[in-house]
Motif scaffolding. Structure first.
Motif, PDB file in Angstrom:
ATOM      1  N   SER A 162       0.822  -1.203   0.000  1.00 55.50           N
ATOM      2  CA  SER A 162       0.000   0.000   0.000  1.00 55.50           C
ATOM      3  C   SER A 162       0.864   1.263   0.000  1.00 55.50           C
ATOM      4  O   SER A 162       1.961   1.291   0.545  1.00 55.50           O
ATOM      5  N   SER A 163       0.307   2.316  -0.587  1.00 58.15           N
ATOM      6  CA  SER A 163       0.984   3.617  -0.581  1.00 58.15           C
ATOM      7  C   SER A 163       0.468   4.524   0.531  1.00 58.15           C
ATOM      8  O   SER A 163       0.863   5.693   0.612  1.00 58.15           O
ATOM      9  N   ARG A 164      -0.404   4.011   1.406  1.00 58.46           N
ATOM     10  CA  ARG A 164      -0.950   4.846   2.476  1.00 58.46           C
ATOM     11  C   ARG A 164       0.151   5.301   3.422  1.00 58.46           C
ATOM     12  O   ARG A 164       1.111   4.578   3.675  1.00 58.46           O
ATOM     13  N   SER A 165      -0.064   6.495   3.989  1.00 55.16           N
ATOM     14  CA  SER A 165       0.904   7.018   4.950  1.00 55.16           C
ATOM     15  C   SER A 165       0.245   7.471   6.251  1.00 55.16           C
ATOM     16  O   SER A 165       0.937   7.905   7.171  1.00 55.16           O
ATOM     17  N   ARG A 166      -1.100   7.357   6.326  1.00 51.23           N
ATOM     18  CA  ARG A 166      -1.820   7.774   7.534  1.00 51.23           C
ATOM     19  C   ARG A 166      -2.610   6.582   8.083  1.00 51.23           C
ATOM     20  O   ARG A 166      -3.379   5.919   7.371  1.00 51.23           O
ATOM     21  N   LEU A 167      -2.441   6.331   9.374  1.00 54.89           N
ATOM     22  CA  LEU A 167      -3.098   5.189   9.994  1.00 54.89           C
ATOM     23  C   LEU A 167      -4.614   5.316  10.004  1.00 54.89           C
ATOM     24  O   LEU A 167      -5.328   4.303   9.968  1.00 54.89           O
ATOM     25  N   GLU A 168      -5.143   6.513  10.045  1.00 53.12           N
ATOM     26  CA  GLU A 168      -6.584   6.689  10.246  1.00 53.12           C
ATOM     27  C   GLU A 168      -7.420   6.036   9.148  1.00 53.12           C
ATOM     28  O   GLU A 168      -8.587   5.691   9.368  1.00 53.12           O
ATOM     29  N   ALA A 169      -6.842   5.855   7.964  1.00 50.05           N
ATOM     30  CA  ALA A 169      -7.573   5.227   6.863  1.00 50.05           C
ATOM     31  C   ALA A 169      -7.131   3.781   6.621  1.00 50.05           C
ATOM     32  O   ALA A 169      -7.590   3.145   5.674  1.00 50.05           O
ATOM     33  N   ALA A 170      -6.269   3.248   7.467  1.00 50.63           N
ATOM     34  CA  ALA A 170      -5.644   1.962   7.200  1.00 50.63           C
ATOM     35  C   ALA A 170      -6.511   0.781   7.627  1.00 50.63           C
ATOM     36  O   ALA A 170      -7.147   0.809   8.683  1.00 50.63           O
ATOM     37  N   LEU A 171      -6.514  -0.262   6.804  1.00 52.20           N
ATOM     38  CA  LEU A 171      -7.093  -1.558   7.149  1.00 52.20           C
ATOM     39  C   LEU A 171      -5.932  -2.485   7.498  1.00 52.20           C
ATOM     40  O   LEU A 171      -5.107  -2.796   6.637  1.00 52.20           O
ATOM     41  N   VAL A 172      -5.852  -2.890   8.748  1.00 51.48           N
ATOM     42  CA  VAL A 172      -4.731  -3.705   9.206  1.00 51.48           C
ATOM     43  C   VAL A 172      -5.253  -5.031   9.741  1.00 51.48           C
ATOM     44  O   VAL A 172      -6.442  -5.185  10.030  1.00 51.48           O
ATOM     45  N   ALA A 173      -4.359  -6.003   9.849  1.00 50.11           N
ATOM     46  CA  ALA A 173      -4.766  -7.344  10.264  1.00 50.11           C
ATOM     47  C   ALA A 173      -3.802  -7.901  11.292  1.00 50.11           C
ATOM     48  O   ALA A 173      -2.640  -7.481  11.374  1.00 50.11           O
ATOM     49  N   THR A 174      -4.296  -8.847  12.052  1.00 53.64           N
ATOM     50  CA  THR A 174      -3.462  -9.520  13.042  1.00 53.64           C
ATOM     51  C   THR A 174      -3.950 -10.949  13.209  1.00 53.64           C
ATOM     52  O   THR A 174      -5.038 -11.315  12.754  1.00 53.64           O
ATOM     53  N   SER A 175      -3.136 -11.764  13.849  1.00 52.20           N
ATOM     54  CA  SER A 175      -3.497 -13.148  14.112  1.00 52.20           C
ATOM     55  C   SER A 175      -2.713 -13.613  15.332  1.00 52.20           C
ATOM     56  O   SER A 175      -2.048 -12.813  15.994  1.00 52.20           O
ATOM     57  N   ALA A 176      -2.774 -14.897  15.600  1.00 46.37           N
ATOM     58  CA  ALA A 176      -2.049 -15.472  16.731  1.00 46.37           C
ATOM     59  C   ALA A 176      -1.480 -16.816  16.321  1.00 46.37           C
ATOM     60  O   ALA A 176      -2.054 -17.506  15.476  1.00 46.37           O
ATOM     61  N   PRO A 177      -0.352 -17.224  16.906  1.00 42.30           N
ATOM     62  CA  PRO A 177       0.200 -18.543  16.601  1.00 42.30           C
ATOM     63  C   PRO A 177      -0.748 -19.649  17.058  1.00 42.30           C
ATOM     64  O   PRO A 177      -1.580 -19.435  17.953  1.00 42.30           O
ATOM     65  N   PRO A 178      -0.642 -20.828  16.461  1.00 40.79           N
ATOM     66  CA  PRO A 178      -1.423 -21.953  16.976  1.00 40.79           C
ATOM     67  C   PRO A 178      -1.064 -22.225  18.441  1.00 40.79           C
ATOM     68  O   PRO A 178       0.071 -21.988  18.857  1.00 40.79           O
TER      69      PRO A 178
END
Length: 281
Positions: A162-178
Motif C-alpha cells: 500500500s501507498s498509504r501514509s496515515r493510519l486513520e484510513a488503514a485496514l490492518v490485520a493480526t493473528s495469533a500462533p497456533p
C-alpha cells in the motif's frame, strides 16, 4: 556470474514446481470430503482425527513433489536438537543448511469448519532465511510466489504494498500462533496491542491464514499485519513475499525479522514507524 547471483537464479527456478505442488495439494483439499459435512468433532482427539484424515494424503502429495525437486532436503518439523533454532512454535528450523517449511493447510481451523479462508503454504529456508516461497488459495484461484532477489507476484503479476501514509484510513490485520496458550506473554501482548491499534486505524481484521494475510499486505490489499509470538511455519513464507514486494518486515522492536523472533510486523514504509510505535512494549 557471482555465487550469489547463481543462487538467486536457482531460487527463481524453484517457483514453478513449487507452485505446481501447491496447486495439486489445493485441488486435493477442495475435492476431499469436507470435515464440516460430518458430525462436528467435540473433543481435541476427535478434531485431530478428522484433521489427519485430510492432512495425511495432502502431505503425501507435497512430499512426492518436494522430494523430486530437491532430493534429500528435509522438512523443518523433522529436525530437532542442538543445531535447531528455537523451540515450540519454531522448533526444528536448522541454523545452517536447507529445509522445507510446509503447511499443507494453513488456516486448518477454517478448513475444518467449512470456511473458505485457507491456503497451501511452503518455503525453502536456507541458513535460517526463506529464499523461495509459494502460497496458493484454491478457492480464490490465486497464487503468490517469491524468490530472494526476484520480487514477488500474484498470479504472475508483480505486487507492491500500500501507498498509504496515515493510519486513520488503514485496514490492518493480526493473528495469533497456533496453541497461543503455550505462549502466555504473547497472548497478553496481543490483547494489549488491540487496545492500542483499534482507535488509531480504520479497521482491524483477522482474515484467516497468517501467511496469506502477510502476502495480501505485500500486495496492498491490507495495509499492515502484525503478530505476537513465535510462529515460524506461518510467518516464513509470507515474510519473503512481503520483503520481495518492498514492504518493511521487522520484529516488534524494529529489528529485521528473523525466525524465532517473538513478534512480527509487515507494513509499507509510510505506515511502519507509526504502527511500530503503537506496538512496542
Amino acid at each position: 556470474m557471482t555465487t550469489t547471483e547463481k543462487n538467486m537464479t536457482t531460487y527463481a527456478s524453484l517457483l514453478a514446481p513449487m507452485a505446481a505442488a501447491a496447486h495439486e495439494v489445493g485441488a486435493l483439499l477442495v475435492n476431499s470430503p469436507q470435515p464440516a459435512a460430518a458430525p462436528p468433532a467435540d473433543t481435541m482427539d476427535e478434531l485431530a482425527t478428522a484433521y489427519l484424515a485430510v492432512e495425511g494424503p495432502a502431505t503425501a502429495v507435497m512430499r512426492r513433489h518436494l522430494d523430486a525437486l530437491l532430493p534429500g532436503v528435509p522438512w523443518a518439523e523433522e529436525l530437532h536438537g542442538e543445531h535447531s533454532l528455537g523451540s515450540g512454535a519454531d522448533a526444528g528450523l536448522p541454523a545452517a543448511g536447507d529445509a522445507w517449511m510446509v503447511d499443507v493447510i494453513d488456516g486448518a481451523v477454517q478448513y475444518m469448519q467449512g470456511l473458505p479462508q485457507f491456503c497451501v503454504s511452503l518455503a525453502l529456508v536456507r541458513d535460517g532465511e526463506p529464499v523461495a516461497a509459494a502460497l496458493h488459495a484454491p478457492l480464490l484461484g490465486e497464487t503468490y510466489l517469491a524468490a530472494a532477489g526476484h520480487g514477488a507476484t500474484r498470479n504472475g503479476e508483480p505486487i507492491a504494498p500500500s501507498s498509504r501514509s496515515r493510519l486513520e484510513a488503514a485496514l490492518v490485520a493480526t493473528s495469533a500462533p497456533p496453541f497461543i496458550a503455550e505462549q502466555p506473554t504473547a497472548a497478553a501482548s496481543a490483547g494489549r496491542s488491540l487496545a492500542a491499534v483499534l482507535p488509531a486505524v480504520s479497521a482491524v481484521r483477522n482474515l484467516g491464514p497468517t501467511s496469506w494475510q502477510i502476502a495480501d499486505t505485500a500486495a496492498g490489499r491490507l495495509d499492515a499485519f502484525w503478530e505476537y509470538g513465535r510462529d515460524d511455519a506461518n510467518l516464513l513464507p509470507g515474510a519473503l513475499v512481503a520483503r520481495e514486494a518492498g514492504a518493511v518486515v521487522t520484529d516488534l522492536e524494529g529489528r529485521p525479522w528473523q525466525a524465532g523472533a517473538a513478534g512480527f510486523l509487515a507494513a509499507p514504509h509510510g505506515l511502519h514507524a507509526s504502527l511500530l510505535e503503537l506496538l512496542k512494549p
